[in-house]
Design an enzyme around this catalytic site. Sequence first.
Site, short mmCIF file in Angstrom:
data_model
loop_
_atom_site.label_atom_id
_atom_site.label_comp_id
_atom_site.label_asym_id
_atom_site.label_seq_id
_atom_site.Cartn_x
_atom_site.Cartn_y
_atom_site.Cartn_z
N HIS A 146 1.06 -1.43 -0.10
CA HIS A 146 -0.18 -0.30 0.15
C HIS A 146 0.96 0.88 0.19
CE1 HIS A 146 0.96 -0.30 3.77
NE2 HIS A 146 1.02 1.12 4.13
N ASP A 164 1.05 5.22 1.53
CA ASP A 164 -0.31 5.69 2.70
C ASP A 164 -1.27 6.75 2.45
OD1 ASP A 164 1.22 4.19 4.83
OD2 ASP A 164 3.64 5.77 5.16
N HIS A 167 4.36 0.32 -0.12
CA HIS A 167 5.62 -0.71 1.28
C HIS A 167 5.25 -2.13 1.45
CE1 HIS A 167 3.76 2.93 3.32
NE2 HIS A 167 3.98 1.90 4.23
N ARG A 171 6.52 6.94 14.25
CA ARG A 171 6.53 7.36 12.45
C ARG A 171 6.04 9.29 12.43
NH1 ARG A 171 0.77 4.57 9.74
NH2 ARG A 171 -0.34 5.68 10.64
#
Length: 265
Positions: A98, A100, A242, A256
Amino acid sequence: MFDIRPLTPAIGAEVAGIDLNDDLGPDAYAALTEALHTHQVLFFRGQDIDAYRQRDFAAGFGTLQQFPFGHPPAPDLPEVMVLATGDGPKQSNADIWHSDATFMARPPLGTMLRAVSLPPLGGDTLWADMESAYAALSAPMRVLLDGLTAEHDFTKSRTHRGGDPDALPVVAHPVVRTHPVTGRRCLYVNRIFTTRIVELDERENELLLPFLFDHVTRPDFQVRFGWRPGDIAFWDNRSTQHYAVYDYEAPRVMHRIVIEGDEPR
């Protein structure tokens, strides 16, 4: 200044000879930004920094986004999200290829991930180059896809089920996106969030979307990264996908940060 060491012909480079505790000037940020556009994901090994310094480093690349999902490590760090996995039932769907937050009208420009605590084995992450994925398609297939649009829906993701669907309505993005800086074309559909290609009927979607989802996983588009404590990965979310390998049971904690992007075109 520092060395950029490519890891595969398609994607990924390690940045060596840099200490992220140092103040980086405009020239350093310009060089790193150019490297990001060239290699699409950059790796910084063994950086002894905290969440505050990670935030400040990331802010040099653009406006930081307070992501709608996740929990910050401290009340004064709303831009930093703690991703903790491996200490209970699996809930995340990061182990599906996918990009983000493509369910947003303006998905992130990039994402920066820092390894805080790792299991003794496992937990690698893979990235795939969507520019190479687009280029590898036949000319007739590229002609078909150019100009099409696809819907992206956050409720398709099991991570976000139970949320308010009105808070993030379904959005449509190009199936083939043009990078706003480099002008290169890339595939921009992913298995987690893309639900259908608007211009195609149901049967055509049933045939074409699974093919595109599988096509992006070819090994020659990929780089695989084995994490160590203090490692940082910074990737261009506009031109990559990723996959976080969920092959561990011990706790894994990552911090993150996402950087605001623009409307895909």
